[in-house]
Write a protein that holds these residues in place. Structure first.
Motif, PDB file in Angstrom:
ATOM      1  N   THR A 277      -2.125  -4.896  -4.645  1.00  0.00           N
ATOM      2  CA  THR A 277      -1.226  -4.002  -5.375  1.00  0.00           C
ATOM      3  C   THR A 277       0.175  -4.037  -4.779  1.00  0.00           C
TER       4      THR A 277
ATOM      5  N   ARG B 246       7.201  -7.655  -8.417  1.00  0.00           N
ATOM      6  CA  ARG B 246       7.931  -7.077  -9.561  1.00  0.00           C
ATOM      7  C   ARG B 246       9.290  -6.552  -9.123  1.00  0.00           C
TER       8      ARG B 246
ATOM      9  N   THR C  64       3.472  -5.269  -6.676  1.00  0.00           N
ATOM     10  CA  THR C  64       4.615  -4.366  -6.801  1.00  0.00           C
ATOM     11  C   THR C  64       5.858  -4.973  -6.162  1.00  0.00           C
TER      12      THR C  64
END
Length: 118
Positions: free
Chosen positions: A48, A55, A52
């Motif tokens: 995760t 991104r 993240t």
């Protein structure tokens, strides 16, 4: 339904099923072991975070490219009609912050000194 298996076949089936059950129980034991569960949770969190961070990197890179496009032409030369006003705004903001950042202690002590003189 009649069972035409011999006692030896039934015993072989029982032994085979026990072996299969032992494998399944071992897999369950590994899956529910605290170290395995913690490792799975860490891997999920790391995945995760990586997703993240990826991104965020893409978003920041896109923003920087957009801002750069405002100040640099496609051939790489600076757009002076946009660079100069932006530079003046930055210089003005820095000057304003520098002038207004006098320490409160020095202004308080100068007020006290002025009161004592009166």
């Amino acid at each position: 339904m009649s069972d035409t298996r011999t006692p030896a076949q039934i015993e072989a089936d029982i032994i085979s099923r026990r072996a299969q059950l032992a494998v399944v129980l071992d897999e369950i034991g590994v899956r529910v072991h605290p170290k395995t569960m913690i490792g799975d949770a860490k891997a999920k969190v790391a995945s995760t975070v990586d997703r993240t961070a990826g991104r965020a990197f893409v978003a920041v890179n896109r923003s920087v490219s957009d801002v750069r496009a405002q100040f640099v032409s496609e051939d790489g030369s600076p757009r002076l009609e946009r660079v100069i006003p932006a530079a003046l705004v930055v210089v003005g903001a820095v000057a304003l912050l520098t002038l207004s950042s006098g320490s409160p202690r020095s202004s308080r002590s100068s007020r006290c000194a002025r009161r004592k003189r009166r």
